[in-house]
Design a protein around this motif. Structure first.
Motif, PDB file in Angstrom:
ATOM      1  N   GLY A  96    -131.867  -3.259  50.819  1.00  0.00           N
ATOM      2  CA  GLY A  96    -130.908  -4.305  51.298  1.00  0.00           C
ATOM      3  C   GLY A  96    -130.712  -5.321  50.348  1.00  0.00           C
ATOM      4  O   GLY A  96    -129.999  -6.387  50.742  1.00  0.00           O
ATOM      5  N   HIS A  97    -131.688  -5.653  49.264  1.00  0.00           N
ATOM      6  CA  HIS A  97    -131.355  -6.680  48.556  1.00  0.00           C
ATOM      7  C   HIS A  97    -131.333  -6.103  47.010  1.00  0.00           C
ATOM      8  O   HIS A  97    -131.545  -5.364  46.315  1.00  0.00           O
ATOM      9  CB  HIS A  97    -132.880  -7.249  48.555  1.00  0.00           C
ATOM     10  CG  HIS A  97    -132.936  -8.103  49.840  1.00  0.00           C
ATOM     11  ND1 HIS A  97    -132.256  -9.051  50.170  1.00  0.00           N
ATOM     12  CD2 HIS A  97    -133.931  -7.893  50.956  1.00  0.00           C
ATOM     13  CE1 HIS A  97    -132.592  -9.657  51.334  1.00  0.00           C
ATOM     14  NE2 HIS A  97    -133.689  -8.723  51.894  1.00  0.00           N
ATOM     15  N   VAL A  98    -130.408  -6.970  46.155  1.00  0.00           N
ATOM     16  CA  VAL A  98    -130.070  -6.717  44.836  1.00  0.00           C
ATOM     17  C   VAL A  98    -131.477  -6.814  44.020  1.00  0.00           C
ATOM     18  O   VAL A  98    -132.099  -7.723  43.776  1.00  0.00           O
ATOM     19  CB  VAL A  98    -128.988  -7.498  44.215  1.00  0.00           C
ATOM     20  CG1 VAL A  98    -128.910  -7.197  42.918  1.00  0.00           C
ATOM     21  CG2 VAL A  98    -127.915  -7.581  45.172  1.00  0.00           C
ATOM     22  N   VAL A  99    -131.712  -5.749  43.368  1.00  0.00           N
ATOM     23  CA  VAL A  99    -133.014  -5.593  42.430  1.00  0.00           C
ATOM     24  C   VAL A  99    -132.692  -5.357  41.177  1.00  0.00           C
ATOM     25  O   VAL A  99    -133.497  -5.412  40.274  1.00  0.00           O
ATOM     26  CB  VAL A  99    -133.931  -4.566  43.069  1.00  0.00           C
ATOM     27  CG1 VAL A  99    -134.500  -4.819  44.396  1.00  0.00           C
ATOM     28  CG2 VAL A  99    -133.403  -3.135  42.979  1.00  0.00           C
ATOM     29  N   GLU A 100    -131.560  -5.008  40.842  1.00  0.00           N
ATOM     30  CA  GLU A 100    -131.022  -4.617  39.317  1.00  0.00           C
ATOM     31  C   GLU A 100    -129.576  -5.031  39.117  1.00  0.00           C
ATOM     32  O   GLU A 100    -128.773  -4.649  39.937  1.00  0.00           O
ATOM     33  CB  GLU A 100    -131.332  -3.185  39.112  1.00  0.00           C
ATOM     34  CG  GLU A 100    -131.059  -2.794  37.889  1.00  0.00           C
ATOM     35  CD  GLU A 100    -131.338  -1.267  37.261  1.00  0.00           C
ATOM     36  OE1 GLU A 100    -131.051  -1.251  36.020  1.00  0.00           O
ATOM     37  OE2 GLU A 100    -131.767  -0.424  38.204  1.00  0.00           O
ATOM     38  N   VAL A 101    -129.266  -5.641  37.978  1.00  0.00           N
ATOM     39  CA  VAL A 101    -128.092  -6.036  37.477  1.00  0.00           C
ATOM     40  C   VAL A 101    -127.992  -5.476  35.981  1.00  0.00           C
ATOM     41  O   VAL A 101    -128.807  -5.910  35.416  1.00  0.00           O
ATOM     42  CB  VAL A 101    -127.719  -7.485  37.470  1.00  0.00           C
ATOM     43  CG1 VAL A 101    -126.386  -7.768  36.864  1.00  0.00           C
ATOM     44  CG2 VAL A 101    -127.613  -7.793  39.093  1.00  0.00           C
ATOM     45  N   ALA A 102    -127.004  -4.291  35.946  1.00  0.00           N
ATOM     46  CA  ALA A 102    -127.239  -3.884  34.495  1.00  0.00           C
ATOM     47  C   ALA A 102    -125.416  -3.999  33.957  1.00  0.00           C
ATOM     48  O   ALA A 102    -124.397  -3.570  34.885  1.00  0.00           O
ATOM     49  CB  ALA A 102    -127.182  -2.513  34.560  1.00  0.00           C
TER      50      ALA A 102
END
Length: 212
Positions: free
Chosen positions: A111-117
Motif C-alpha cells: 500500500g505504499h509507493v516504493v518505486e517511481v520511474a
C-alpha cells in the motif's frame, strides 16, 4: 474560495511539511499556477474515491498516504503532465498504486509507493521537491534524454537523505554538473547507482566505498 476539503488536506499536511527542509512558503498557495496549489486543489476536488474516503474518515490518521498522493500528483503538475505522451494513469480514479504503464510510473508494496520511474518524452518543467515525501521509496529512476527538464531549487541531492529506504537510484541524461554529490553517502541502503550521461567533474572520493 477554496472548498473545505482543500483546507482540510492542507491543514493535515502542513504540520508535517513545515518540519522538513524542503518546505516552501505557504504564500505560493495564492498562485493558482503553482504546483502546490494545483496539487492540493486536485486532491480536494477531484472526487477521487481513495482521497474522498481518507479525508472523510480521518485525514490525520491517513497523513502518510496523503503525503504520497501529494508527492506523486506534484510530479504530474510540476512536469506538465497534461502534455505527456503517456500519462501512465496519473490523476485517474484508480489508486495511486495503479498509476503506471509500460512507460513507467508508480509501483507500490503493502500500500505504499516504493518505486517511481519516469522516462516519457515531453516532460518539461521543474521537478517539485515534494518527491522527498515518499518515505517508503526504494527505487527512483529518471531518463530525461528526450525531455526539457530542470531540477527544483538548489541541488537535486540536497535532501536526498530523506529517502532513507532508497536502494536503487538511476538518474541519466539529466545534465547534472559539478563534483560527485557527497549527499549520496547518506543512502545507507543504496545497492545500485547509475548517473550516466551527466557532467560530473573531478575524481571519485574515497567515501564512495560507504555505498554498499
Amino acid at each position: 474560495d477554496q472548498s473545505d476539503a482543500f483546507f482540510t488536506v492542507w491543514e493535515v499536511l502542513l504540520s508535517t511539511l513545515q518540519e522538513d527542509p524542503t518546505f516552501v512558503d505557504t504564500t505560493i498557495l495564492a498562485s493558482p499556477t503553482s504546483t502546490a496549489h494545483q496539487t492540493l486543489n486536485w486532491m480536494a476536488n477531484s472526487n477521487h474515491p481513495d482521497l474522498t474516503s481518507m479525508i472523510a474518515e480521518d485525514a490525520q490518521a491517513n497523513v502518510t498516504r496523503l503525503l504520497e498522493y501529494y508527492a506523486v500528483v506534484s510530479i504530474y503538475y510540476s512536469l506538465d503532465g497534461a502534455k505527456w505522451n503517456d500519462k501512465m494513469g496519473f490523476l485517474s480514479d484508480a489508486d495511486v498504486c495503479d498509476w503506471h504503464s509500460s512507460s513507467g510510473g508508480v509501483t507500490c508494496d503493502n500500500g505504499h509507493v516504493v518505486e517511481v520511474a519516469l522516462g516519457d518524452r515531453y516532460m518539461r518543467g521543474t521537478l517539485d521537491p515534494a518527491l522527498y515525501h515518499l518515505s517508503h521509496l526504494e527505487k527512483w529512476s529518471m531518463d530525461m534524454k528526450y525531455n526539457y527538464f530542470r531540477w527544483f531549487r538548489g541541488s537535486i541531492f540536497s535532501h536526498i537523505g530523506m529517502l532513507s529506504m532508497l536502494s536503487e537510484l538511476t538518474l541519466v541524461h539529466l545534465r547534472l554538473r559539478g563534483a560527485f554529490p557527497s549527499e549520496l553517502y547518506q543512502l545507507t541502503q543504496l545497492t545500485h547507482l547509475d548517473l550516466a550521461s551527466n557532467g560530473f567533474a573531478g575524481r571519485l572520493p574515497s567515501e564512495i566505498a560507504r555505498l554498499t
